[in-house]
Design a protein around this motif. Structure first.
Motif, short mmCIF file in Angstrom:
data_model
loop_
_atom_site.label_atom_id
_atom_site.label_comp_id
_atom_site.label_asym_id
_atom_site.label_seq_id
_atom_site.Cartn_x
_atom_site.Cartn_y
_atom_site.Cartn_z
N PHE A 153 12.76 -1.30 -23.36
CA PHE A 153 11.61 -1.80 -22.54
C PHE A 153 11.04 -0.87 -22.10
O PHE A 153 10.98 -0.16 -21.89
CB PHE A 153 12.62 -2.31 -21.19
N GLN A 154 10.10 -1.08 -22.18
CA GLN A 154 8.10 -1.08 -22.19
C GLN A 154 8.36 -0.65 -20.24
O GLN A 154 7.63 -1.95 -19.82
CB GLN A 154 7.16 -1.80 -22.20
N ALA A 210 12.29 -6.15 -33.88
CA ALA A 210 11.02 -5.20 -33.65
C ALA A 210 10.97 -4.98 -35.23
O ALA A 210 11.92 -4.44 -36.20
CB ALA A 210 11.62 -3.91 -32.99
N ALA A 211 10.31 -4.16 -35.84
CA ALA A 211 9.50 -3.26 -37.28
C ALA A 211 8.75 -2.62 -37.30
O ALA A 211 8.30 -2.18 -36.30
CB ALA A 211 8.88 -4.74 -38.24
N SER A 212 9.34 -2.08 -38.43
CA SER A 212 8.27 -0.56 -38.49
C SER A 212 8.19 -0.06 -40.18
O SER A 212 9.50 -0.47 -41.08
CB SER A 212 8.54 0.01 -38.20
N TYR A 213 7.15 1.14 -40.74
CA TYR A 213 7.18 1.09 -41.72
C TYR A 213 6.85 2.62 -41.92
O TYR A 213 7.42 2.84 -40.84
CB TYR A 213 5.34 0.70 -42.24
N VAL A 214 8.32 2.97 -42.79
CA VAL A 214 7.87 5.16 -42.46
C VAL A 214 7.32 5.17 -44.43
O VAL A 214 7.72 4.97 -45.01
CB VAL A 214 9.56 5.04 -42.46
N ARG A 241 4.52 0.35 -31.18
CA ARG A 241 4.03 -1.61 -30.74
C ARG A 241 5.26 -1.71 -29.46
O ARG A 241 5.93 -1.51 -28.94
CB ARG A 241 4.45 -2.54 -31.86
N VAL A 242 4.22 -2.53 -29.10
CA VAL A 242 4.52 -3.80 -27.11
C VAL A 242 4.47 -4.67 -27.96
O VAL A 242 3.89 -5.56 -27.84
CB VAL A 242 3.90 -3.22 -26.09
N GLY A 243 5.65 -5.55 -27.63
CA GLY A 243 5.85 -7.11 -27.60
C GLY A 243 6.62 -7.13 -26.33
O GLY A 243 6.39 -6.60 -25.43
N GLN A 244 6.85 -8.60 -26.79
CA GLN A 244 7.55 -9.48 -25.11
C GLN A 244 8.36 -10.61 -25.54
O GLN A 244 8.29 -11.27 -26.20
CB GLN A 244 5.99 -10.47 -24.43
N ALA A 245 8.69 -10.71 -25.10
CA ALA A 245 10.35 -11.49 -25.12
C ALA A 245 9.77 -12.41 -24.01
O ALA A 245 9.83 -11.89 -22.45
CB ALA A 245 11.62 -10.96 -24.97
N THR A 246 10.44 -13.70 -23.78
CA THR A 246 10.13 -14.70 -22.78
C THR A 246 11.78 -15.13 -23.26
O THR A 246 12.02 -15.44 -23.53
CB THR A 246 9.67 -15.95 -23.30
#
Length: 216
Positions: A203-204, A148-152, A127-132
């Motif tokens: 960072f992306q 950040a979050a994820s499921y396994v 997933r890609v998010g953004q920080a301001t």
């Protein structure tokens, strides 16, 4: 992301047995065995080369005099709930930035990724998010908090019972396998690697930004 694969594979087995203070210790209470506690929670890390980003004020330039700002991921704080069929992992982290030209207010949005890796190399989710970041007039520093979050899948992250039995089997002095390391068994080693997950945050970056971080 290919450049971090070797690092991840090297640390996979150690990470998979982490999470409890006594993991991997010899249990001498009734023979020799290895006490292992695994929650299934993924280890959380920032891959090398992705924990900072440098922005330049001149297109195509990577000269030190052209640096506009530098931002860094720091203070990663992971949490995890492994009680359900799906293991939910979350991490909060800070982004701290410093700019060179402090004139005027400035808003900068920086993308970051969350990647779930299984077995040290297989990307199963991203997933890609953004920080301001908000710079006040006259201020050189700014910071932001991101998540950040994820499921396994719980079944995939837990060792089969027969593998756990091989690892934790009590071995008494004089037994033929008393001195054998269960992790030397290819079947055990493969199962541990396969059930190990990492949640990676960084960072992306563009190819140029990644190359700058790796080669500077």
């Amino acid at each position: 992301m290919k450049f971090v694969a070797k690092v991840l594979v090297a640390g996979t087995i150690l990470a998979s047995l982490a999470g409890c203070a006594k993991d991997g210790e010899l249990d001498l209470s009734s023979g020799v065995g290895i006490s292992v506690t695994r929650t299934g929670c993924p280890s959380v890390a920032v891959p090398d080369g992705t924990g900072d980003i440098t922005l330049f004020n001149t297109a195509g330039s990577q000269d030190a005099n052209a640096i506009e700002l530098v931002a860094t991921i720091t203070n990663v704080r992971p949490t995890c709930n492994s009680t359900g069929e799906k293991i939910y992992s979350q991490a909060s982290f800070d982004i701290q930035a410093r700019r060179n030209d402090v004139r005027g207010t400035k808003t900068v949005t920086i993308p970051y990724f969350t990647t779930v890796v299984q077995g040290g190399s297989a990307v199963v989710a991203k997933r890609v998010g953004q920080a301001t970041l908000q710079f006040a007039d006259g201020e050189s520093k700014a910071s932001a908090t991101a998540q950040a979050a994820s499921y396994v899948d719980g079944n995939s992250a837990r060792l089969p019972a027969e593998i756990v039995q091989k690892i934790t089997k009590k071995r008494k002095p004089g037994d033929s396998d008393a001195a054998l390391d269960p992790m030397a068994d290819p079947e055990v080693r493969a199962a541990v690697v396969r059930s190990s997950f990492e949640m990676l945050i960084g960072f992306q970056l563009t190819e140029e930004q990644l190359r700058y971080n790796v080669t500077r």
